[in-house]
Design an enzyme around this catalytic site. Structure first.
Site: not given
Length: 373
Positions: A189, A130, A43, A165, A62, A196, A126
């Site tokens: 991660i 959850k 972005r 997801y 974006d 992140s 990825q």
């Protein structure tokens, strides 16, 4: 430029923890499926700590903007062979998550598949745990969730709750004529990035450094259950390795894989490692103290500014690089947060990492990048 028949990767979310690890892994001359030409999408412009010399092209975009995505990516449709999707839009409301993340992914895939000379052959997606717990960060839904028993297995059915997801999986599966896909479900991660959204290691590092600077005890931020029970993590290097492996391995096509380091830890054990790495005193967890982590960190932004200034670090704002709220929720779960890696092994992916050693490796990387002192 790479020669005619080589693999061309488009990493969407290139400045995140796994984006950085993917860039480095794909640039390695021994990378499976290589030599790779590497395009990266983010972005914002590339930060000074990013290994930009490894990218053949950076695209500032974006992906929520459909017109711009079409304009910038459709000219690449005759080149890009592999998409590595490690991007995320994070919102408290899961329906908003579904809407935004679905739009982002659809915009990119439509731009790359709309022309007749599209070269796209595989998409790696990825996601995370959850998948097995439900939308734990949505305040209206979190209290209703009943997570699956650990270890989490890929063949568990979907939970009866909205989950972005699931939406992303359905999108990649809806292009059966165009390309194959693989799904990679990570645990917490660990890697190195200021970009992140869910960066536990950087958040805990900031917390440890503020405690050290202000002479506070470095207390555990979760509950007694997490302190004593088993958890797992995903080293960004293992995630990159698994994603590249699946993208070029025939039997891994159209499959979902958990991706963790393959070992487990208790937070009690990991807290000792953090104390060693940051040279702070280990304080055992005491339930009676009733420590309010979010309240404690609420006004510590200026302390972090001082630490950044005094050590000549890459300029960051505490609120922008930490995920204290997510940590406060996650580390207070009363479940064993562990994934089974049996399926990966059955498919002959054997990547692994020693979690406790990963912590010091990535903290050292964050120091080299001048993100941490």
């Amino acid at each position: 430029m790479a020669h005619q028949n080589s693999s061309v990767a488009l990493i969407v979310g290139v400045t995140g923890m796994v984006g950085v690890a993917l860039t480095e892994a794909l640039a390695n001359p021994t990378a499976l499926g290589g030599p790779w030409t590497i395009y990266g999408v983010s972005r914002h412009s590339l930060p000074s700590w990013f290994p930009s010399s490894l990218l053949n092209k950076h695209i500032m975009l974006d992906t929520l903007n459909k017109q711009n995505t079409q304009k910038l990516l459709s000219p690449l449709s005759a080149k890009v062979t592999h998409v590595f999707w490690v991007a995320i839009s994070v919102n408290d409301n899961e329906e908003v998550n579904i809407s935004k993340n679905s739009s982002m992914l659809s915009n990119v895939l439509n731009a790359l598949t709309s022309s007749t000379d599209s070269k796209l052959s595989h998409v790696t997606l990825q996601t995370g745990t959850k998948q097995y717990m439900g939308p734990i960060y949505d305040p209206t839904l979190s209290s209703q969730l009943v997570p699956y028993d650990a270890p989490f297995r890929e063949d568990y059915p979907r939970l009866p709750f909205p989950n972005f997801y699931y939406a992303l999986e359905d999108i990649v599966a809806s292009y059966p004529e165009s390309f194959t896909y693989s799904i990679h479900r990570s645990s917490i991660i660990i890697g190195a990035s200021t970009r992140s959204y869910y960066n536990s290691l950087l958040s805990l590092s900031v917390y440890a450094l503020i405690c050290k600077h202000e002479n506070y005890p470095f207390r555990f931020v979760g509950n007694k259950y997490s302190w004593e029970h088993f958890w797992d993590m995903s080293d960004a290097r293992v995630l990159a390795e698994q994603q590249i492996w699946a993208s070029v391995t025939k039997k891994a096509k159209n499959e979902a894989f958990n991706c963790t380091n393959g070992d487990v830890f208790s937070w009690k054990l990991l807290w000792k490692v953090l104390c060693d790495v940051f040279d702070v005193e280990f304080v055992t967890f005491d339930e009676k103290e009733n420590f309010d982590f979010l309240e404690f960190m609420k006004n510590k932004g200026e302390v972090w500014d001082t630490i950044v200034e005094e050590n000549g670090l890459y300029k960051t704002k505490m609120e922008e690089i930490t995920c204290f709220k997510a940590i406060d929720i996650t580390y207070k779960l009363k479940i064993q947060h562990v994934c089974s890696m049996n399926r990966s092994r059955q498919f002959e992916f054997h990547g692994y990492a020693n979690t406790l050693a990963s912590i010091s490796f990535w903290v050292e990387r964050l120091r080299q990048m001048k993100i941490l002192p």
